[in-house]
Write a protein that holds these residues in place. Structure first.
Motif, PDB file in Angstrom:
ATOM      1  N   THR A   1       0.786  -1.220   0.238  1.00  0.00           N
ATOM      2  CA  THR A   1      -0.718  -0.135  -0.111  1.00  0.00           C
ATOM      3  C   THR A   1       0.643   1.353   0.601  1.00  0.00           C
ATOM      4  O   THR A   1       0.324   2.766  -0.215  1.00  0.00           O
ATOM      5  CB  THR A   1      -0.929   0.083   1.193  1.00  0.00           C
ATOM      6  N   ILE A   2       1.982   1.525  -0.354  1.00  0.00           N
ATOM      7  CA  ILE A   2       2.570   2.435   0.236  1.00  0.00           C
ATOM      8  C   ILE A   2       2.338   3.252  -1.349  1.00  0.00           C
ATOM      9  O   ILE A   2       2.150   4.804  -0.973  1.00  0.00           O
ATOM     10  CB  ILE A   2       4.506   1.940  -0.031  1.00  0.00           C
ATOM     11  N   PRO A   3       2.776   2.682  -2.012  1.00  0.00           N
ATOM     12  CA  PRO A   3       1.909   3.880  -3.503  1.00  0.00           C
ATOM     13  C   PRO A   3       1.225   4.300  -3.679  1.00  0.00           C
ATOM     14  O   PRO A   3       0.239   3.814  -4.555  1.00  0.00           O
ATOM     15  CB  PRO A   3       2.456   2.993  -5.006  1.00  0.00           C
ATOM     16  N   ALA A   4       0.338   4.029  -2.699  1.00  0.00           N
ATOM     17  CA  ALA A   4      -1.523   5.273  -2.642  1.00  0.00           C
ATOM     18  C   ALA A   4      -1.646   6.014  -3.115  1.00  0.00           C
ATOM     19  O   ALA A   4      -2.588   6.377  -3.907  1.00  0.00           O
ATOM     20  CB  ALA A   4      -2.174   5.042  -0.608  1.00  0.00           C
ATOM     21  N   GLU A   5      -0.393   6.763  -2.815  1.00  0.00           N
ATOM     22  CA  GLU A   5      -0.742   8.059  -3.377  1.00  0.00           C
ATOM     23  C   GLU A   5      -1.023   8.254  -5.129  1.00  0.00           C
ATOM     24  O   GLU A   5      -1.522   9.194  -5.751  1.00  0.00           O
ATOM     25  CB  GLU A   5       0.308   9.447  -2.891  1.00  0.00           C
ATOM     26  N   GLY A   6      -0.067   7.680  -5.568  1.00  0.00           N
ATOM     27  CA  GLY A   6      -0.109   7.709  -7.247  1.00  0.00           C
ATOM     28  C   GLY A   6      -1.655   6.415  -7.802  1.00  0.00           C
ATOM     29  O   GLY A   6      -1.956   6.244  -8.664  1.00  0.00           O
ATOM     30  N   VAL A   7      -2.528   5.837  -6.769  1.00  0.00           N
ATOM     31  CA  VAL A   7      -3.486   5.627  -7.143  1.00  0.00           C
ATOM     32  C   VAL A   7      -5.082   6.396  -6.385  1.00  0.00           C
ATOM     33  O   VAL A   7      -5.802   6.723  -7.989  1.00  0.00           O
ATOM     34  CB  VAL A   7      -3.640   3.766  -6.259  1.00  0.00           C
TER      35      VAL A   7
ATOM     36  N   GLY B   1      -4.395   0.443 -12.384  1.00  0.00           N
ATOM     37  CA  GLY B   1      -3.411  -1.026 -12.807  1.00  0.00           C
ATOM     38  C   GLY B   1      -3.562  -1.292 -13.925  1.00  0.00           C
ATOM     39  O   GLY B   1      -5.057  -1.839 -13.695  1.00  0.00           O
ATOM     40  N   GLY B   2      -2.876  -1.594 -14.703  1.00  0.00           N
ATOM     41  CA  GLY B   2      -2.577  -2.202 -16.194  1.00  0.00           C
ATOM     42  C   GLY B   2      -3.807  -1.806 -16.791  1.00  0.00           C
ATOM     43  O   GLY B   2      -4.454  -0.927 -16.886  1.00  0.00           O
ATOM     44  N   ASN B   3      -4.718  -2.736 -17.217  1.00  0.00           N
ATOM     45  CA  ASN B   3      -5.822  -3.035 -17.907  1.00  0.00           C
ATOM     46  C   ASN B   3      -6.536  -3.765 -17.476  1.00  0.00           C
ATOM     47  O   ASN B   3      -7.812  -3.335 -17.217  1.00  0.00           O
ATOM     48  CB  ASN B   3      -5.208  -3.652 -19.509  1.00  0.00           C
ATOM     49  N   ASP B   4      -6.710  -5.244 -17.316  1.00  0.00           N
ATOM     50  CA  ASP B   4      -7.751  -5.481 -17.030  1.00  0.00           C
ATOM     51  C   ASP B   4      -8.036  -5.382 -14.937  1.00  0.00           C
ATOM     52  O   ASP B   4      -9.680  -5.765 -15.254  1.00  0.00           O
ATOM     53  CB  ASP B   4      -7.441  -6.796 -16.873  1.00  0.00           C
ATOM     54  N   PRO B   5      -7.456  -5.070 -14.768  1.00  0.00           N
ATOM     55  CA  PRO B   5      -8.202  -4.200 -13.420  1.00  0.00           C
ATOM     56  C   PRO B   5      -9.493  -3.473 -13.195  1.00  0.00           C
ATOM     57  O   PRO B   5     -10.354  -3.154 -12.989  1.00  0.00           O
ATOM     58  CB  PRO B   5      -7.488  -3.426 -12.989  1.00  0.00           C
ATOM     59  N   TRP B   6      -9.439  -2.608 -15.128  1.00  0.00           N
ATOM     60  CA  TRP B   6     -10.794  -1.325 -15.351  1.00  0.00           C
ATOM     61  C   TRP B   6     -11.642  -2.750 -15.538  1.00  0.00           C
ATOM     62  O   TRP B   6     -12.847  -2.232 -15.043  1.00  0.00           O
ATOM     63  CB  TRP B   6      -9.702  -0.695 -16.138  1.00  0.00           C
ATOM     64  N   TYR B   7     -11.578  -3.312 -16.425  1.00  0.00           N
ATOM     65  CA  TYR B   7     -12.373  -4.552 -16.642  1.00  0.00           C
ATOM     66  C   TYR B   7     -13.547  -4.763 -15.532  1.00  0.00           C
ATOM     67  O   TYR B   7     -14.784  -4.492 -15.257  1.00  0.00           O
ATOM     68  CB  TYR B   7     -12.795  -5.394 -17.770  1.00  0.00           C
TER      69      TYR B   7
ATOM     70  N   CYS C   1     -12.318  -1.431  -3.772  1.00  0.00           N
ATOM     71  CA  CYS C   1     -11.506  -2.384  -5.081  1.00  0.00           C
ATOM     72  C   CYS C   1      -9.738  -2.181  -5.126  1.00  0.00           C
ATOM     73  O   CYS C   1      -9.294  -3.047  -5.294  1.00  0.00           O
ATOM     74  CB  CYS C   1     -12.008  -1.512  -6.064  1.00  0.00           C
ATOM     75  N   ALA C   2      -9.486  -1.139  -4.718  1.00  0.00           N
ATOM     76  CA  ALA C   2      -8.292  -0.424  -5.131  1.00  0.00           C
ATOM     77  C   ALA C   2      -7.526  -1.320  -3.542  1.00  0.00           C
ATOM     78  O   ALA C   2      -6.566  -1.851  -4.217  1.00  0.00           O
ATOM     79  CB  ALA C   2      -7.845   0.964  -4.541  1.00  0.00           C
ATOM     80  N   TYR C   3      -8.309  -1.603  -2.413  1.00  0.00           N
ATOM     81  CA  TYR C   3      -7.813  -2.084  -1.400  1.00  0.00           C
ATOM     82  C   TYR C   3      -7.372  -3.564  -1.579  1.00  0.00           C
ATOM     83  O   TYR C   3      -6.755  -4.243  -0.907  1.00  0.00           O
ATOM     84  CB  TYR C   3      -7.352  -1.710  -0.438  1.00  0.00           C
ATOM     85  N   TYR C   4      -8.216  -3.911  -2.084  1.00  0.00           N
ATOM     86  CA  TYR C   4      -8.471  -5.850  -1.900  1.00  0.00           C
ATOM     87  C   TYR C   4      -7.763  -6.840  -2.528  1.00  0.00           C
ATOM     88  O   TYR C   4      -6.837  -7.232  -1.378  1.00  0.00           O
ATOM     89  CB  TYR C   4      -9.697  -5.578  -3.423  1.00  0.00           C
ATOM     90  N   PRO C   5      -6.697  -6.163  -3.702  1.00  0.00           N
ATOM     91  CA  PRO C   5      -5.943  -6.994  -4.313  1.00  0.00           C
ATOM     92  C   PRO C   5      -5.159  -6.727  -3.136  1.00  0.00           C
ATOM     93  O   PRO C   5      -3.974  -8.203  -2.829  1.00  0.00           O
ATOM     94  CB  PRO C   5      -5.007  -5.955  -5.492  1.00  0.00           C
TER      95      PRO C   5
ATOM     96  N   GLY D   1      -4.480  -0.801  -6.163  1.00  0.00           N
ATOM     97  CA  GLY D   1      -4.899  -0.572  -7.307  1.00  0.00           C
ATOM     98  C   GLY D   1      -5.247  -1.964  -8.065  1.00  0.00           C
ATOM     99  O   GLY D   1      -5.601  -1.211  -9.412  1.00  0.00           O
ATOM    100  N   PHE D   2      -4.393  -2.868  -8.257  1.00  0.00           N
ATOM    101  CA  PHE D   2      -3.962  -3.756  -9.429  1.00  0.00           C
ATOM    102  C   PHE D   2      -5.418  -4.683  -9.109  1.00  0.00           C
ATOM    103  O   PHE D   2      -5.005  -6.055  -8.918  1.00  0.00           O
ATOM    104  CB  PHE D   2      -2.911  -3.967  -9.292  1.00  0.00           C
ATOM    105  N   ASN D   3      -6.206  -4.231  -8.943  1.00  0.00           N
ATOM    106  CA  ASN D   3      -7.882  -4.852  -8.149  1.00  0.00           C
ATOM    107  C   ASN D   3      -7.579  -6.138  -9.619  1.00  0.00           C
ATOM    108  O   ASN D   3      -9.182  -6.048 -10.640  1.00  0.00           O
ATOM    109  CB  ASN D   3      -8.655  -4.270  -8.182  1.00  0.00           C
ATOM    110  N   ASP D   4      -6.740  -6.942 -10.109  1.00  0.00           N
ATOM    111  CA  ASP D   4      -6.993  -8.325 -10.868  1.00  0.00           C
ATOM    112  C   ASP D   4      -7.380  -9.491  -9.978  1.00  0.00           C
ATOM    113  O   ASP D   4      -6.793 -10.002  -9.342  1.00  0.00           O
ATOM    114  CB  ASP D   4      -5.865  -8.199 -11.773  1.00  0.00           C
ATOM    115  N   HIS D   5      -8.085 -10.201 -10.876  1.00  0.00           N
ATOM    116  CA  HIS D   5      -8.120 -12.124 -10.345  1.00  0.00           C
ATOM    117  C   HIS D   5      -6.867 -12.541 -10.158  1.00  0.00           C
ATOM    118  O   HIS D   5      -7.299 -13.541  -9.622  1.00  0.00           O
ATOM    119  CB  HIS D   5      -8.885 -12.720 -11.066  1.00  0.00           C
ATOM    120  N   HIS D   6      -5.326 -12.298 -10.870  1.00  0.00           N
ATOM    121  CA  HIS D   6      -4.649 -13.403 -10.848  1.00  0.00           C
ATOM    122  C   HIS D   6      -3.741 -13.048  -9.147  1.00  0.00           C
ATOM    123  O   HIS D   6      -3.811 -14.737  -8.726  1.00  0.00           O
ATOM    124  CB  HIS D   6      -3.873 -11.909 -11.565  1.00  0.00           C
TER     125      HIS D   6
END
Length: 821
Positions: A31-37, A47-53, A114-118, A164-169
């Motif tokens: 969670t260090i880069p929270a300011e960038g989210v 982050g990325g692409n799929d997290p947006w979907y 959603c941002a904190y979930y991953p 911020g990288f809210n993907d299923h990975h």
């Protein structure tokens, strides 16, 4: 009983405290880069692409709770798409948000969770990693060290679990580790039960009661894993390979294998029921059912063959041969009975292999990139990655020349299978991080034991022991060994993680500005973004309203256009709408993003755009969005999807020696015409918006064009993202002497205040000339594109000593009107 309870409680204090601290450490790192989210009050940058979907799915579920978005008409225009993701990840997350938001969660609450979930899921992996290490080796020290190492793990395991990288990975990594944890727990307890079918008949279910709950829980979490990722058959395959291998090992040692049949059937039966209850799993439900059913049939069959051979006292070496014959016969039967079933079975051996354009997908490319190097291992695992191979070799030696336990056999099979997948697709590095942590922890504790730690009793081993008694046992050599092992294993991981967690990726400021501009300055496509869309009958297009349109861009940006811009992309990160070829150059070069941007002329590009929509009266897209990455570094990926990459880049002699530079074929492509040349000379494509510029490779491309191809374009960086509109164009006609060269020009001022010259030339024929121009000189119309890039004045038509001014209305541009000079 009371003493036992207190002893267990006391002995659990240290590992519980350690796990809690490691969990908090993992959460802190992620969670260090929270300011960038959380970049503004109104915008969370995922982050990325799929997290947006995934955000798209969650928001749609919340607006239609509890319905899932099974069909999305807001992407891959004009077809729409079935739900590509398995449903559990988004359904579970949306349900949490819905409960916390008491049935009406705000956008701010939704985006924050959603941002904190991953980061939360990634930190939770600490828990099953501890138990896998502890149960596999019957040593909680290994579990604790493994938990620390996974908390600090760098590379893809970190990046997939960053805020911020809210993907299923990261859910894949968590759930697969939980599956392994319960499977190892069941194997551990089955080893002491001496289970056989005859014992089951004599003593009833008491014989399987110690281990059956673990196998049932394994099945439950395997089912959850399958519902969270459509490729989850991979882990079912790992379990199947292990059960087969363990059957062979047990039979060769004269041991009963019935527990494997019972356990395997319990696991796959529970998972199969969960799969059957799911409406769909990213269009792979049949594959999941087929694979799980195959296991349900195979496991008891393996045990029956073993039981029969033991009863008949046949040579033990016949068993592995029989197993090989069984699987070979199964493949042959599949080929005879069903070609599709045969293709499904044989596809397992190349399950993760990609070719052609697929190799340009970053996460799907091989780990080593076609050559042996330790750099990917160090980046993803630090020293743990290298040491894990030594640990794996030691375990393999023990398995072959001594006797290891069932749990360690599974750990070997699990690790080898993950390595196999990782070498094909680097994305599986985040899976192997768990294996690397456990294996290197095993090696680390072995080193400590050599230094004398094995003779030191735990402070909680006995009710009378204490911390002070424990400390008295520790000598300087023990302390030095502990510090060295922890530092050697943990510090490189920590150092790499702190270097790698400085950003989250995702759309930069230019893309955020461009997509938000589209949202508010282009016509509404006529669909409710939050609608629960009805899937059209098979073979039919979704019934889009007449005002609907597509947005052509490279597939990387499709989700950003949809979720931030609320516009319908033609291509998306599901690799839909790309077009091109997949097999060979003899294949049809299908219309799509790759064929549009690599088209060698405006006419060819327009034909692609028109071919995307099956209705001859409608185009596939109204807008084209390009960024400087598409014009430079990503262009090769576009060409790769067509399988035709020759001569876009050539060798040229420069002051720095021979270098690869863009060639003439590149500068003739539609992408170069749009981004490098600003659409100069195009008849039906006009720039309507550009973002500010950045320091990019664009100037280098322009220098090459000027130096090698006689160009005279200004060597400056222009807009990072440029938005063009595809229009009918206004036709300007006039009279000029036969054979006279006629030129039309205008100065275009862009969003940023930059100006460039737009021009076309033609030769008068039969005393007349004709131009089709895309820019209006009169400004935007209500309800149409509110462009902020436009001519500074009238068009100038020049021939000989004659210069005439021409004004062009927006209506003429949009509707193909004619203007006589």
């Amino acid at each position: 009983m009371s003493i036992d309870y207190h002893e267990k409680l006391k002995s659990s204090i240290l590992p519980f405290t350690g796990i809690l601290l490691f969990f908090l450490l993992a959460l802190y790192i992620r969670t260090i880069p929270a300011e960038g989210v959380f970049i503004s009050e109104n915008f969370v940058r995922f982050g990325g692409n799929d997290p947006w979907y995934h955000l798209r799915n969650v928001e749609n579920i919340l607006h239609n709770f509890p319905s899932m978005l099974w069909f999305d008409a807001y992407t891959q225009y004009p077809h729409g798409t079935d739900q590509v993701f398995a449903p559990l990840f988004d359904m579970f997350l949306a349900s949490i948000i819905w409960i916390i938001g008491m049935g009406n969660p705000s956008t701010e609450l939704t985006h924050t969770i959603c941002a904190y979930y991953p980061a939360l899921l990634g930190s939770l992996v600490v828990i099953p990693t501890y138990f896998v290490g502890k149960w596999a080796f019957n040593d909680r020290r290994i579990g604790l060290l493994a938990a620390l190492l996974i908390a600090l793990a760098p590379g893809q395991f970190l990046s997939r679990a960053i805020i911020g990288f809210n993907d299923h990975h990261i859910a894949e990594a968590l759930l697969s580790t939980v599956v392994a944890m319960f499977l190892i727990g069941g194997l551990r307890r089955s080893e002491s039960s001496d289970f056989t079918l005859s014992h089951l008949r004599e003593k009833g279910f008491s014989q399987i009661r110690p281990f059956l709950p673990y196998f049932l829980l394994t099945g439950f979490f395997l089912g959850a894993y399958t519902l969270a990722w459509k490729g989850a058959l991979f882990f079912s395959f790992i379990i199947g390979v292990y059960i087969t291998a363990q059957h062979i090992i047990d039979h060769m040692h004269g041991r009963s294998t019935e527990y494997l049949a019972i356990g395997g059937m319990a696991i796959f039966a529970v998972a199969l029921v969960m799969v059957l209850l799911a409406p769909e799993i990213g269009n792979t439900k049949f594959r999941q059912i087929f694979g799980l059913t195959a296991g349900l049939v195979a496991f008891p069959l393996l045990s029956v063959i073993s039981y029969y051979m033991r009863e008949k006292q046949l040579n033990r070496y016949y068993y592995p041969l029989s197993v090989a014959a069984l699987f070979g016969g199964g493949i042959l039967l599949a080929r005879v009975v069903s070609e599709s079933a045969y293709a499904l079975v044989t596809s397992v051996f190349g399950y993760f292999m990609r070719t052609g354009g697929g190799l340009t997908i970053a996460e799907a490319s091989p780990l080593m990139g076609g050559q042996f190097t330790l750099q990917p291992l160090w980046y993803n695992f630090a020293l743990a990655g290298i040491l894990s191979f030594f640990a794996l070799a030691i375990l393999a030696y023990i398995a072959i020349y001594r006797r290891n336990n069932r749990e360690q056999t599974f750990l070997i099979v699990w690790s080898v299978m993950i390595i196999w997948a990782m070498l094909q697709q680097n994305r599986f590095a985040y899976y192997y991080s768990v294996n690397a942590a456990i294996l290197s922890a095993y090696l680390g504790i072995k080193v400590l034991d050599l230094a004398g730690w094995k003779n030191i009793k735990s402070p909680f081993a006995e009710a009378t022991s204490s911390i002070s008694d424990w400390l008295k046992q520790i000598k300087p050599v023990h302390a030095v060994a502990l510090v060295l092992v922890v530092l050697v294993l943990a510090y490189p991981s920590y150092d790499l993680s702190m270097q790698q967690n400085q950003g989250t990726g995702g759309p930069n400021g230019y893309w955020i500005e461009a997509t938000q501009w589209m949202k508010y300055n282009t016509p509404d496509p006529g669909l409710d973004y939050y609608e629960s869309y009805e899937q059209p009958p098979e073979g039919e297009l979704y019934p889009y309203p007449d005002e609907a349109y597509g947005v052509m861009s490279w597939w990387d940006y499709g989700h950003w256009l949809e979720v931030i811009g609320h516009r319908i992309p033609n291509a998306n990160p599901f690799q839909q709408g790309i077009g091109g070829r997949r097999g060979s150059m003899e294949d049809e070069n299908k219309p799509g993003a790759s064929t549009f941007f690599t088209a060698s002329s405006e006419a060819e590009a327009t034909a692609v755009l028109e071919a995307i929509h099956p209705d001859p009266h409608k185009a596939g897209a109204r807008y084209v969005v390009s960024d400087v990455e598409m014009a430079t570094g990503k262009f090769y990926a576009m060409a790769a999807w067509t399988l035709d990459t020759d001569n876009y880049y050539v060798q040229a002699q420069t002051a720095q020696g021979t270098q690869t530079v863009p060639g003439e074929r590149y500068f003739n492509t539609m992408e170069a015409r749009l981004h490098i040349f600003d659409g100069d000379g195009l008849e039906q494509y006009r720039m309507v918006h550009e973002t500010p510029a950045a320091n990019t490779a664009e100037t280098g491309y322009k220098q090459v064009y000027n130096a090698l191809f006689g160009g005279n374009i200004e060597v400056v960086n222009t807009g990072y993202v440029k938005i063009f509109e595809y229009v009918d164009g206004a036709t300007i006609t006039g009279q000029a002497p036969e054979g006279e060269e006629v030129t039309i020009t205008n100065t275009i001022r862009t969003t940023t205040g930059r100006t460039f010259e737009y021009s076309q030339s033609t030769t008068a024929t039969d005393g007349t000339y004709e131009f089709v121009v895309p820019y209006s000189t009169e400004g935007p119309m209500t309800g149409q594109t509110q462009f902020d890039t436009a001519p500074t004045g009238s068009y100038k038509v020049s021939f000989g000593d004659t210069t005439e001014s021409v004004r062009v209305s927006e209506s003429a541009v949009l509707n193909g009107g004619e203007i006589e000079v």
